[in-house]
Scaffold this motif. Structure first.
Motif, PDB file in Angstrom:
ATOM      1  N   ASP A   8      22.033  76.731  40.215  1.00 36.89           N
ATOM      2  CA  ASP A   8      21.394  75.452  40.503  1.00 36.89           C
ATOM      3  C   ASP A   8      22.347  74.673  41.400  1.00 36.89           C
ATOM      4  OD1 ASP A   8      20.461  72.783  40.404  1.00 36.89           O
ATOM      5  OD2 ASP A   8      19.724  73.010  38.353  1.00 36.89           O
ATOM      6  N   VAL A   9      21.871  74.123  42.493  1.00 34.90           N
ATOM      7  CA  VAL A   9      22.766  73.405  43.404  1.00 34.90           C
ATOM      8  C   VAL A   9      23.477  72.245  42.698  1.00 34.90           C
ATOM      9  CG1 VAL A   9      21.476  74.015  45.478  1.00 34.90           C
ATOM     10  CG2 VAL A   9      20.908  71.894  44.255  1.00 34.90           C
ATOM     11  N   ARG A  10      22.875  71.756  41.614  1.00 36.41           N
ATOM     12  CA  ARG A  10      23.492  70.642  40.879  1.00 36.41           C
ATOM     13  C   ARG A  10      24.695  71.080  40.052  1.00 36.41           C
ATOM     14  NH1 ARG A  10      17.444  69.105  39.122  1.00 36.41           N
ATOM     15  NH2 ARG A  10      17.478  71.389  39.143  1.00 36.41           N
ATOM     16  N   SER A  11      24.934  72.386  39.974  1.00 41.98           N
ATOM     17  CA  SER A  11      26.089  72.878  39.216  1.00 41.98           C
ATOM     18  C   SER A  11      27.397  72.684  39.969  1.00 41.98           C
ATOM     19  CB  SER A  11      25.905  74.359  38.864  1.00 41.98           C
ATOM     20  OG  SER A  11      25.839  75.163  40.028  1.00 41.98           O
ATOM     21  N   ALA A  12      27.336  72.067  41.149  1.00 42.92           N
ATOM     22  CA  ALA A  12      28.560  71.755  41.889  1.00 42.92           C
ATOM     23  C   ALA A  12      29.417  70.713  41.185  1.00 42.92           C
ATOM     24  CB  ALA A  12      28.209  71.255  43.292  1.00 42.92           C
ATOM     25  N   THR A  13      28.884  70.089  40.165  1.00 43.33           N
ATOM     26  CA  THR A  13      29.646  69.066  39.432  1.00 43.33           C
ATOM     27  C   THR A  13      30.623  69.673  38.434  1.00 43.33           C
ATOM     28  OG1 THR A  13      27.765  68.866  37.907  1.00 43.33           O
ATOM     29  CG2 THR A  13      27.906  67.279  39.709  1.00 43.33           C
ATOM     30  N   GLY A  14      30.759  70.993  38.415  1.00 45.68           N
ATOM     31  CA  GLY A  14      31.797  71.622  37.594  1.00 45.68           C
ATOM     32  C   GLY A  14      31.309  72.158  36.271  1.00 45.68           C
ATOM     33  N   SER A  15      30.162  72.836  36.286  1.00 43.32           N
ATOM     34  CA  SER A  15      29.589  73.309  35.028  1.00 43.32           C
ATOM     35  C   SER A  15      29.641  74.818  34.886  1.00 43.32           C
ATOM     36  CB  SER A  15      28.128  72.836  34.915  1.00 43.32           C
ATOM     37  OG  SER A  15      27.360  73.325  36.001  1.00 43.32           O
ATOM     38  N   GLY A  16      30.341  75.505  35.757  1.00 41.83           N
ATOM     39  CA  GLY A  16      30.374  76.953  35.654  1.00 41.83           C
ATOM     40  C   GLY A  16      31.614  77.548  36.266  1.00 41.83           C
ATOM     41  N   ARG A  17      32.055  78.686  35.743  1.00 43.79           N
ATOM     42  CA  ARG A  17      33.286  79.309  36.205  1.00 43.79           C
ATOM     43  C   ARG A  17      33.178  79.784  37.642  1.00 43.79           C
ATOM     44  NH1 ARG A  17      34.787  84.590  36.056  1.00 43.79           N
ATOM     45  NH2 ARG A  17      37.043  85.039  36.151  1.00 43.79           N
ATOM     46  N   VAL A  18      32.084  80.478  37.975  1.00 39.34           N
ATOM     47  CA  VAL A  18      31.904  80.961  39.340  1.00 39.34           C
ATOM     48  C   VAL A  18      31.801  79.782  40.305  1.00 39.34           C
ATOM     49  CG1 VAL A  18      30.343  82.188  40.910  1.00 39.34           C
ATOM     50  CG2 VAL A  18      30.856  83.143  38.658  1.00 39.34           C
ATOM     51  N   GLU A  19      31.044  78.759  39.911  1.00 41.29           N
ATOM     52  CA  GLU A  19      30.897  77.585  40.770  1.00 41.29           C
ATOM     53  C   GLU A  19      32.250  76.935  41.051  1.00 41.29           C
ATOM     54  OE1 GLU A  19      26.993  77.796  38.398  1.00 41.29           O
ATOM     55  OE2 GLU A  19      29.088  78.383  38.179  1.00 41.29           O
ATOM     56  N   ALA A  49      28.765  62.490  40.340  1.00 39.83           N
ATOM     57  CA  ALA A  49      27.557  62.971  39.670  1.00 39.83           C
ATOM     58  C   ALA A  49      26.485  63.427  40.651  1.00 39.83           C
ATOM     59  CB  ALA A  49      27.004  61.870  38.767  1.00 39.83           C
ATOM     60  N   LYS A  50      26.604  63.051  41.915  1.00 35.49           N
ATOM     61  CA  LYS A  50      25.585  63.392  42.911  1.00 35.49           C
ATOM     62  C   LYS A  50      25.975  64.606  43.761  1.00 35.49           C
ATOM     63  CE  LYS A  50      23.802  58.679  43.376  1.00 35.49           C
ATOM     64  NZ  LYS A  50      23.508  57.572  44.325  1.00 35.49           N
ATOM     65  N   ARG A  51      27.113  65.199  43.496  1.00 34.83           N
ATOM     66  CA  ARG A  51      27.545  66.339  44.308  1.00 34.83           C
ATOM     67  C   ARG A  51      26.614  67.534  44.126  1.00 34.83           C
ATOM     68  NH1 ARG A  51      34.227  66.222  44.226  1.00 34.83           N
ATOM     69  NH2 ARG A  51      34.365  64.191  45.286  1.00 34.83           N
TER      70      ARG A  51
END
Length: 390
Positions: A87-98, A195-197
């Motif tokens: 999800d493009v919204r996962s740029a806020t730091g919600s995943g290891r790969v991201e 929060a908008k990244r």
């Protein structure tokens, strides 16, 4: 090797011959790719060649002027894309790969990367007129990256979660960060209010950054005095001819592209296809019909204005000849217009003299360019009115 089909086959097989199974290790330039299909759920991932060492040239179009299409395809076809749906919204730091992708997006130098892929990469190369091509792709199972050293200015912007992305882009450019590095950080969701990244598809990020910077610089240039003579700049690259006319007067701008038969965007016609987009002093309200090249060239023009502290009316005429058989990205426009504008121009006292010189450098008659140009028509109209009033 001029046949684009043979060129693609040669390089993709050359890359795949260096990959054993589904494990791939190498030095990312660094580079990442964010897809756009299925937005906001898109494939993101690193671009990694099966080789180690300084691979920075593979992802730096600012070093590609003077290279052939074969050279560029050779560079980019070595980059294997690992694909991870996010999800493009996962740029806020919600995943290891991201998180690791963002580290690569703001890294200053090539970085060692290990990828485990779900299958052996497929035999495809991706070519797009907006973004640089890349090589084979496969779904990503595991990703490990070595130690990265972030670009210091980008790192400062990354940690400033209160700064809007537009402001960050302009500030980074003013600090001397290359447009290519800014585009990667923008695409990697490393800029903007926390929060908008978002991850931004690579194709969109390239044009967005060109647009943001050039619009800001053009607005500054509107306060400058105008040039007082006609100027013509020119260059040739990748079988493209670029002739750039600058005329005295307040800002207006146009890019006109003439694509010969059997070139990238004119494969099925027997005549020359001509496209154009323009803006006058008030600017544009809609996306340019001609696409990302419009903003890439406008950026190069705005840089010249800043150097000379002048503004002008600008018409860029681009002839795309038969040697341009594969799209290599809008960097082709940005970097070749930059190259032309770094050189000393030819100076002319009149519009007719300037156009007369341009007509000796282009194959298409000047009457055809004028017929397809709103800015050139306005120049003739203004000069006719001026004679009438004088």
């Amino acid at each position: 090797m001029r046949d684009p089909r043979l060129l693609k086959y040669y390089y993709r097989f050359n890359t795949l011959s260096k990959i054993n199974g589904t494990d791939l290790s190498g030095s990312s330039p660094p580079d990442i790719f964010v897809g756009r299909f299925g937005y906001p759920y898109v494939y993101i991932g690193p671009l990694v060649p099966p080789e180690f060492g300084d691979t920075s040239v593979l992802a730096n179009p600012e070093e590609w002027v003077g290279k052939s299409i074969s050279d560029i395809v050779a560079y980019r076809s070595t980059l294997v894309r690992g694909m991870f749906k996010a999800d493009v919204r996962s740029a806020t730091g919600s995943g290891r790969v991201e998180d690791m992708l963002q580290e690569l997006a703001i890294a200053d130098k090539y970085t060692n990367v290990d990828m485990q892929l779900a299958r052996r990469p497929s035999l495809n190369l991706s070519f797009d007129e907006n973004s640089q091509p890349f090589g084979p792709s496969a779904p990503l199972k595991e990703l490990h990256i070595g130690n990265t050293k972030a670009n210091r200015q980008i790192e400062d912007a990354y940690f400033d979660t209160a700064m809007p992305a537009t402001d960050a882009v302009i500030e980074l450019y003013d600090k001397g960060v290359s447009v290519v590095k800014i585009q990667k950080a923008f695409s990697g969701g490393a800029l903007g209010i926390g929060a908008k990244r978002r991850f931004v598809p690579t194709r969109w990020s390239i044009t967005a950054v060109d647009d943001i910077i050039s619009k800001h610089k053009v607005n500054e240039a509107k306060e400058y005095n105008t040039i007082d003579t006609f100027r013509v700049y020119e260059t040739i690259g990748l079988d493209n001819r670029w002739l750039i006319l600058m005329a005295p007067g307040e800002w207006s701008y146009e890019l006109i592209e003439a694509w010969y038969p059997n070139t990238t965007w004119n494969m099925n016609r027997n005549d020359i296809a001509i496209y154009s987009s323009h803006e006058f002093f008030e600017g544009r309200k809609t996306y340019a019909e001609i696409g990302g090249c419009y903003y890439a060239a406008r950026l190069a023009v705005s840089e010249l204005f800043e150097r000379i502290q002048k503004q002008a009316k600008v018409v860029i005429m681009r002839e795309v000849h038969s040697g341009y058989t594969l799209p290599v990205g809008v960097w082709n426009t940005r970097e070749h217009v930059r190259q032309a504008l770094r050189q000393e121009p030819k100076y002319f006292d009149t519009l007719s003299a300037a156009l007369g010189y341009i007509s000796t450098k282009l194959e298409i008659p000047m009457s055809t360019w004028i017929r397809n140009s709103d800015v050139l028509k306005s120049l003739f109209y203004q000069r006719s009115i001026s004679k009438y009033l004088s």
